[in-house]
Design an enzyme around this catalytic site. Structure first.
Site, PDB file in Angstrom:
ATOM      1  CD  GLU A   1      33.050  48.587  47.996  1.00  0.00           C
ATOM      2  OE1 GLU A   1      34.098  47.902  48.035  1.00  0.00           O
ATOM      3  OE2 GLU A   1      31.913  48.131  48.129  1.00  0.00           O
TER       4      GLU A   1
ATOM      5  CB  CYS B   1      34.805  44.403  49.230  1.00  0.00           C
ATOM      6  SG  CYS B   1      33.157  44.815  49.787  1.00  0.00           S
TER       7      CYS B   1
END
Ligand code: NDP
Length: 678
Positions: free
Chosen positions: A257, A296
């Site tokens: 990720e 993020c």
């Protein structure tokens, strides 16, 4: 000198053999702790996870694991204040800390609930129904999920020291895997405190959670084909891990990720008077400033219709101007510091690159007025809004991991979709529109490039969880640049850690293997009605075959009148005859099911406490007036609930006509007392 963080390895706390590297307070620059893994035996940690932690977790059913998670979440909830206080040293305001700490705890609660409600009280999960592989049903196939005898290693980013750990731990634990946590060094002190509370609670089986503070070099060399690494962090470290021999050749599963250039798009239908404009602006400002933009999922690209750009930019600037930057512990401060001076340098560099094709319209990357703190020692930065020139490429390539967003403009919807796609894959995107056609066109255009898409209008706004919040019940992860990984998403996140296997066997063998009755396997009929048996006495395969009963025209007419369901197929002979499926009056499906219940129930008080539902109901053959039906009810699955005095019993129900043809099939769900006197 501040304290050296400890690792929790192979059953005890380990302190490194050297002084370690200092970790600095993001606001004051003071040393918070030191970190080192010198002398830590990584092979022993992996071995401990495999030989002690794994077997202990896998000895528990999904429900037992879920109840441990619930207790862990409750326990951490009791230590929140202490965690908030330490979290402030990462530069986080109270609101930021809540996103990390409360967000992490609620993710664990969510998995505890899902594990109890959606998984069996067993150690194996069935995937889909059986597939008949032979002509008569003697040989069938069933997919099952089982736990791997491996280790889940998590390598986390600095921005979510608590949530990042818990959102990976909960699904892995539920899946039966022990976890080794490797937090990002910069904020590892907060992860260490959290892990310390969990370990000290004694709630998790020994070996199911270990902590590695410091350099993980060599860890991946210890891993093999049943192990996995879940990584969150920079694309470059992600790329390094992808090249590791253990991943390339050793069968280690790697989930990545990585940073992504998420966008928010303002629909072309939104005008200056619409509530949606305010929602859009608020969303952009929140994503720029919560956690100082170190998320993020934050909005790096703000995509607006060209005609609205001036108005949108002015509205964002007006809101950013009200953001107070400073000491995160001060209640008046809306945005704290970045995690470190090093991170601030990185963000400044990224902004400089963005300036190649965009101008700064708000903020100064090199200067900010700060409240209640020293701008020299703390990693403070002003929110920075840029406006890109047409055709700019940098905003689609460069991720400023801080309070920075760039406004880009579009003329047509196709152009907006193409701009979003230039990010090469994102974790989250959002579209603010009131127009359902815009919503469909843009969402379907964006979906292949995104893990999650928020479509927001004034109707959804009061309950919206916002652009940037990953939710335990929805998938988190994205294609391409975002790493291609997927986490969370409820039970999907658990299954990522498990192995799906197709089993081919006779129905009886499959019943024995799965613990659930498979159609075609033995049905046991004895003198005692299964409704008189407690959960402890019932066995999978216990069956009742009812007497038969004729359904007359009078029954159908009575049911139509009594319930008010006078649909013509039950009441109007001529119209029913013209119906190509029926060719005459037929019984209501619900009449068939009601009469079936009358045929199988045992009316006297007993261990069956309630019927709480019916699953998979299908009406297969019409029942005409004067047809005769009977019902066969078989115990399919027995699920004791951990905490209650009763459990769930799922019964396979088949209603058949006089020719033995099934007319209705379904699962009956009941609650049954664990013992006869409970
Ligand atoms: P890194 O990729 O450097 O670090 C992430 C994690 O990987 C840390 O735990 C780090 O440990 C560890 N790590 C680093 N190198 C290795 C290696 N060779 N083998 C195993 N583990 C390793 O990211 P940062 O946290 O430093 O952040 C850098 C940039 O990444 C940010 O500026 C941002 O652009 C992006 N980022 C993206 C995030 C996202 O969620 N997508 C989150 C955070 C950052 P250690 O800390 O000890 O070096």
């Amino acid at each position: 000198m501040s304290a050296l963080l400890e690792s929790y390895a192979a059953g005890s706390w380990f302190r490194a053999t050297d002084d370690g590297t200092p970790l600095l307070d993001a606001t004051t620059g003071d040393e918070v702790a030191r970190i080192s893994a010198s002398g830590l035996d990584l092979a022993a940690m992996v071995d401990h996870a495999r030989t002690v932690g794994g077997p202990a977790v896998r000895a528990l059913t999904f429900h037992q694991r879920a109840s441990i998670l619930k207790a862990v979440a409750k326990h951490l909830g009791e230590h929140k204040e202490e965690l908030y206080a330490l979290s402030a040293r990462t530069g986080a305001t109270l609101r930021d800390s809540q996103v990390d700490i409360d967000g992490g705890i609620s993710t664990v609660f969510s998995y505890a609930g899902k594990g109890t409600r959606e998984l069996p009280n067993d150690t194996v999960i069935l995937d889909g129904g059986t597939e008949q592989l032979g002509r008569t049903g003697l040989f069938v196939g069933q997919h099952v999920w089982t736990s791997r005898p491996g280790v889940a290693v998590q390598i986390n980013a600095f921005n979510f020291p608590v949530w990042g750990m818990l959102e990976k731990l909960a699904p892995a634990f539920l899946a039966g895997l022990p976890t080794i946590v490797k937090p990002a060094s910069q904020t590892a002190y907060l992860t260490e405190l959290t892990v310390r509370h969990i370990i000290e609670s004694g709630l998790m089986p020994e070996g199911s959670l270990q902590l590695l503070c410091g350099n993980p070099e060599g860890l991946l060399n210890q891993l093999g084909a049943q192990d996995s690494v879940a990584f969150t962090g920079s694309a470059s470290t992600g790329a390094t891990l992808r090249q590791h021999p253990a991943v390339l050749h050793g069968g280690v599963q790697l989930g990545v990720e990585a940073d992504s250039l998420n966008c928010s798009i303002l629909g072309p239908d939104v005008t200056g008077d619409d509530a949606e404009l305010d929602l859009f602006v608020k969303g952009v400002v929140a994503e720029m400033t919560v956690k100082a933009g170190q998320k993020c999922t934050a909005i790096r690209r703000t995509i607006v219709p060209a005609a609205m750009a001036d108005e949108v930019v002015a509205a964002i600037i007006a809101k950013l101007a009200k953001i107070t930057v400073g000491n995160p512990a001060n209640e008046g401060v809306r945005m704290g510091a970045l995690a470190s001076l090093g991170q601030r340098d990185e963000v400044r560099k990224a902004v400089q690159t963005l300036r190649g094709s965009a101008e700064i319209v708000f903020g100064d990357p090199d200067h900010v007025d700060v409240a209640d703190a020293d701008a020299e020692t703390g990693a403070f930065m002003s929110p920075i809004l840029l406006r890109a020139a047409p055709g700019a490429s940098e905003p689609h390539d460069v991720e400023p991991f801080g309070p920075v967003s760039t406004v880009l403009t579009y003329e047509t919807l196709d152009e907006a979709i193409a701009l979003a796609a230039r990010g090469q894959g994102s974790l989250a995107g959002s579209l603010i529109t009131r127009d359902p056609e815009v919503a469909r066109t843009v969402t379907l255009g964006l979906a292949p490039w995104h893990g999650r898409i928020l479509v927001l209008d004034r109707d959804a706004a009061p309950e919206s969880t916002g652009h940037g919040s990953p939710l335990p019940v929805l998938v988190h992860g994205g294609p391409g640049r975002a790493g291609g990984g997927e986490e969370l998403g409820g039970i999907r996140g658990v299954l990522h850690h498990m192995q799906r296997t197709a089993i081919q066997a006779s129905p009886d063998m499959l019943t024995a293997i799965t613990g659930q009755w498979i159609k075609g396997s033995v049905q046991r009929i004895d003198d005692e009605h299964p409704f008189r048996k407690s959960l402890a006495e019932l066995r999978v395969g216990d069956t009742i075959r009812s007497a038969s009963r004729q359904i007359t025209l009078a029954d159908i007419e009575h049911f139509a009148e009594f319930t008010g369901d006078a649909f013509y197929a039950h009441t109007d002979a001529e119209a029913a005859t013209a119906n190509p499926l029926f060719g005459g009056i037929v019984a209501h499906g619900y009449l068939v099911v009601s009469i079936a219940a009358g045929l199988f129930v045992e009316p006297k008080p007993g261990p069956v406490l309630a019927n709480f539902g019916v699953d998979h109901l299908r009406f297969l053959t019409p029942v005409k007036a004067d047809d005769t039906i009977d019902v066969t009810l078989t115990v399919k699955q027995i699920t004791p609930r951990n905490s209650a005095e009763y459990g769930e019993v799922r019964w396979d129900a088949v209603v058949a006509n006089a020719d033995g043809k099934p007319v209705a099939t379904y699962d009956v769900l009941t609650l049954v007392a664990k013992t006869l006197d409970s």
